[in-house]
Design an enzyme around this catalytic site. Sequence first.
Site, PDB file in Angstrom:
ATOM      1  N   ASN B  17       0.819  -1.224   0.000  1.00 25.91           N
ATOM      2  CA  ASN B  17       0.000   0.000   0.000  1.00 25.91           C
ATOM      3  C   ASN B  17       0.843   1.259   0.000  1.00 25.91           C
ATOM      4  O   ASN B  17       0.564   2.207  -0.723  1.00 25.91           O
ATOM      5  CB  ASN B  17      -0.900   0.035   1.251  1.00 25.91           C
ATOM      6  N   VAL B  18       1.879   1.270   0.843  1.00 18.90           N
ATOM      7  CA  VAL B  18       2.690   2.480   0.967  1.00 18.90           C
ATOM      8  C   VAL B  18       3.497   2.696  -0.307  1.00 18.90           C
ATOM      9  O   VAL B  18       3.559   3.804  -0.847  1.00 18.90           O
ATOM     10  CB  VAL B  18       3.622   2.397   2.200  1.00 18.90           C
ATOM     11  N   GLY B  47      11.753  -2.591  -6.519  1.00 20.51           N
ATOM     12  CA  GLY B  47      12.126  -3.943  -6.124  1.00 20.51           C
ATOM     13  C   GLY B  47      10.941  -4.698  -5.553  1.00 20.51           C
ATOM     14  O   GLY B  47      10.290  -4.209  -4.644  1.00 20.51           O
ATOM     15  N   GLY B 136       3.180   7.095  11.459  1.00 19.06           N
ATOM     16  CA  GLY B 136       2.748   7.350  10.087  1.00 19.06           C
ATOM     17  C   GLY B 136       2.964   8.768   9.607  1.00 19.06           C
ATOM     18  O   GLY B 136       4.100   9.244   9.547  1.00 19.06           O
ATOM     19  N   GLY B 189     -10.127  -4.707   8.462  1.00 17.87           N
ATOM     20  CA  GLY B 189      -8.786  -4.491   7.917  1.00 17.87           C
ATOM     21  C   GLY B 189      -7.875  -3.715   8.849  1.00 17.87           C
ATOM     22  O   GLY B 189      -6.778  -3.321   8.460  1.00 17.87           O
ATOM     23  N   GLU B 192      -4.100  -7.369  11.378  1.00 18.31           N
ATOM     24  CA  GLU B 192      -3.572  -8.346  10.422  1.00 18.31           C
ATOM     25  C   GLU B 192      -4.009  -9.758  10.801  1.00 18.31           C
ATOM     26  O   GLU B 192      -4.478  -9.987  11.922  1.00 18.31           O
ATOM     27  CB  GLU B 192      -2.052  -8.251  10.388  1.00 18.31           C
ATOM     28  N   LYS B 207       8.637   1.336  18.218  1.00 20.00           N
ATOM     29  CA  LYS B 207       8.521   2.782  18.079  1.00 20.00           C
ATOM     30  C   LYS B 207       9.026   3.490  19.335  1.00 20.00           C
ATOM     31  O   LYS B 207       9.666   4.544  19.245  1.00 20.00           O
ATOM     32  CB  LYS B 207       7.067   3.147  17.780  1.00 20.00           C
ATOM     33  N   GLY B 309      -1.721   3.375   7.355  1.00 23.39           N
ATOM     34  CA  GLY B 309      -2.443   3.485   6.093  1.00 23.39           C
ATOM     35  C   GLY B 309      -1.500   3.885   4.980  1.00 23.39           C
ATOM     36  O   GLY B 309      -0.481   4.542   5.205  1.00 23.39           O
TER      37      GLY B 309
END
Lengths: 441, 441
Positions: B17-18, B47, B136, B189, B192, B207, B309
Site C-alpha cells: 500500500n505504501v 524492487g 505514520g 482491515g 492483520e 517505536k 495506512g
Amino acid sequence: MFGEEKPVGVAVLGLGNVGRELVRIIEDTAGDLAARIGAPLALRGIGVRRVAADRGMPVELLTDNIEELVTREDVDIVVELMGPVEPARKAILSALEHGKSVVTANKALLSQSTGELAQAAENAHVDLYFEAAVAGAIPVIRPLTQSLAGDTVVRVAGIVNGTTNYILSEMDRTGADYARALADASALGYAEADPTADVEGYDAAAKAAILASIAFHTRVTVDDVYREGITKITPDDFASARALGCTIKLLAICERITTEQGQQHVSARVYPALVPLTHPLASVNGAFNAVVVEAKAAGRLMFYGQGAGGAPTASAVAGDLVMAARNRVLGSRGPRESKYAQLPVLPIGFTSARYYVRMYVADNPGVLSSVAAEFAKRAVSIAEVRQEGVVDEDGQRVAARIVVVTHNATDSAVSETVAALADLDVVQRVAAVLRLEGTGP
Amino acid sequence: MFGEEKPVGVAVLGLGNVGRELVRIIEDTAGDLAARIGAPLALRGIGVRRVAADRGMPVELLTDNIEELVTREDVDIVVELMGPVEPARKAILSALEHGKSVVTANKALLSQSTGELAQAAENAHVDLYFEAAVAGAIPVIRPLTQSLAGDTVVRVAGIVNGTTNYILSEMDRTGADYARALADASALGYAEADPTADVEGYDAAAKAAILASIAFHTRVTVDDVYREGITKITPDDFASARALGCTIKLLAICERITTEQGQQHVSARVYPALVPLTHPLASVNGAFNAVVVEAKAAGRLMFYGQGAGGAPTASAVAGDLVMAARNRVLGSRGPRESKYAQLPVLPIGFTSARYYVRMYVADNPGVLSSVAAEFAKRAVSIAEVRQEGVVDEDGQRVAARIVVVTHNATDSAVSETVAALADLDVVQRVAAVLRLEGTGP
C-alpha cells in the site's frame, strides 16, 4: 570533548522574556548543545537598546551598537528577538549580507518582508530560520517545509494568537462581555497595554501570511490576508453559538482553492468563526495554540502546545539556533524559501463559507419571508432559521430575533445580502455576521 | 524549467500500500516535487519479491534483483518499504555502503539495528531518514531531532499503534470483550491475520525504542523496552476505569528519570494504562495516533493524525525523499544520529507509576485489612480503595471485589505486593494490575 572544535559565535538581539530564556538555555545546557552541534556555542554579545548594569547579565556582553555586533568577525549566527519591524529589519539584512545565519521570531517583519529576507539569505548562502514566529514552541514551520515536502497541503487552520484565545475562552466560560474579558486578560499579563495587534487580528494575520507562504510555496504578505478582529463579539454571539453546538474561535485560515476553471489560488484570512464543539480546535482553550494541517496524502494533522511565553518561544528559537549552528559546522544548509508556485491570492469576496447572521426585526407577520427573499435573490441557500420574540423590561414583545445559518456561499453574495437586509424597513439591525468553520466533512 | 538539472535517481523497494501510494505521488506531483527539490526525481526501479505483469505498474520498472537495483550507478536514494527485518537490513546496508541515501519506514529493523544503520550512513556521508517509522503521517522524528534540538526532552508518551487503539476504543465504546473487538478490527482491515506484533505491543515497543533514542540522544533498542500487550484487558477493566474517570490506552512511554543520586537514566516502556478522560490522549480514538512530548522549555506539545495506512505513511516517506533529494542537489546533509548522551536504561522494576489493582477476595470481615497490610509492608501507599460484594446467579454474595489505586510506587514494590496478595488464603484471584498515567500535574 568538544573543546578543540572552533566555537560557533552567537549574537542575541533583544533581552526580553524570550532573550533571557534563550541566554539561560545557552548557558545551562552548554554541554548538551555542544554535543548536538559538534562544537560549543560562544555568546559574543547581546544587543540591547540601552546598556544597563542591572539586567542580571554579564554587563560586558551587552551592547547598544547593534550594527557592530551583527557584523563582528567572530559572530556566525544572529538571533533577532528585538520585536518591531525596525530596527530588526536593518539588523537582519546587515547580518545576512555579512554572511551570518539568522534566527528570528519576528512575525511582523517576516510577513512584510519574507521575500527580501529570503533573497538576502539566498545571496549569502546562509540559513534564515523562524520556527518561533508562528505558534511559539509548537513545531509548524519545520513540519510544513520538511515533513510535508512530498505532499500537497490543502488547508491550514489554526488558533495562533493566545491573547484572543484567552479572551474568547473566558467569554465562553464565564459569560463575560468582551471588555471584561479583555480587562481580565490584561490583569493576568495575557494582553498587552495596547492590545490592538492581538484583538484586531494583525498578529494572527502576520502568522497566516507566513503559514500560507510556506504551505503553498507562494509569497504571501500580511497585506494579502483578509482580517477581522474579535472586538465586536458579544455574549449573545456565544449564546447563539452554543445553541448551534459551537463555540467561537479566532482562526487563521490558509487554503488552496481550485476555481471552476481549474485555476489554483491561495486564500489567507483571519476572523472569529463558529467552530463545532466536536472539532479538535474547539477544545483549545486559554493561552494555548493549535494548528490543523490538511494534506492530500497525510489527511488531517494537528499540532498543539504553548503558543507564546518566554520559555516556550525560546525553545523554538534554540532549536533553530542548534540547527543553524550544526549546518555551520558541517558546511551544510537547511531548507531555503520555496516560492515556485506563486499562486494568485483570491480576494475575500470569492471565498466561500457557511455564515451565521443574527438580526433584530419588527415583530410582524411576513418579516421572515422578506428576510428570506433577500438571501434567495443572491442565491444564498439557507440551512437553518430560528425566530423568537424579544421582550422589553415589562415583558412586552418589542421585536423578533432572527438567526439564519446558510449553506456554503461566497463572501460577496453574503455581504450584498447583509447590506440589503440592513436597508429593509422591517429590519432594525443586523447584529452579527460570523462564519462557521469546521462543519464540513 | 528543471529539465536541465540532472535528475535524482530513486529506487523503491516494496510495492504494498505504501509503495503504491509513493509511486503515485512521485508520478502525479512530479512537477511540484522537482520544483521543491531543484531537480526532477527519476524512478529507476521498483524492487519486488516476484515480478508480475498485473501490478498496474510499468513492468519494465519491476525487478526482483534487489542488490542490483540498490547499487545501480544512477540510483541516488533508496526507499525501503519491504517490511520485515531481512532482507531489508541487507538491502539498506548495501545501499548505504554504495553511497545511496536511504529512506525507510521499517521500525522493526530500526529498533534492532539503529546503531548499525546510522554508522553505515555516517561512514558513507549520506542521509538516513525514517519519519514514517513512527506514527505514520504525523511528524514526530523531525520535531524531536530538529525543532527540540535546543530543549531538554523530559517525556514522550504516545498512542503509536492504530490496531490496538481501535480495539481498545471499540471495547470502551461498545462494551465488547477483547476477542470480539479484535474480530471486528480484523474484519475491517485494522488488524492483520496474525495480530501478535500489534496486540502484544511489539510494534509499539519498536517505536518506543526509536522515540527514546532520538529524544534522549541515546541508543535504545527494542530489547531495552519493557512491554505488556492488551490481550488481557477485560470489560471489567473498562468498567473500573470509567468509575475512576478514565479510559484505557496502550501507551508507549519514554522518560528521562533522574535518580535520587542525581544520575540520569532513560526508561522506555509499553503497556495498557488507565488515562483520565480529561487527558488529551484519552480522546484519541480509532486508528488515530498521537504523541505528547514534554520538554523543559517548550512545555507540553501534542502531535495528532493518522498513524498508519498507505497514503498517510507515503506522505511521511515522500517528505523524507524530498529532503534527501534536496540534500543531494545542494551537497548538504540532514541531521545525523545523535547518541552522545548514552544514558543507561532503567530496568522496569525501578520505574514508578500509580497502580490500579483489582482482586476478588473472600467476603469476610478483616479481609480488607489483610490486603491493605500487604501494600503497607512494601511501603506502597494507597490512594483509594473500593470494596463491593459480588453475587452469583442466585443473588448470593459469594465474594468481594476490591479495587486499590495506589500513589506513586515502584514497579518492583507493586510486583512483590501482588505476588504476596496472590498467596493470601483470603484472596481468590488478582484479576488485573494496570498503571495510571497522566494523572500528575
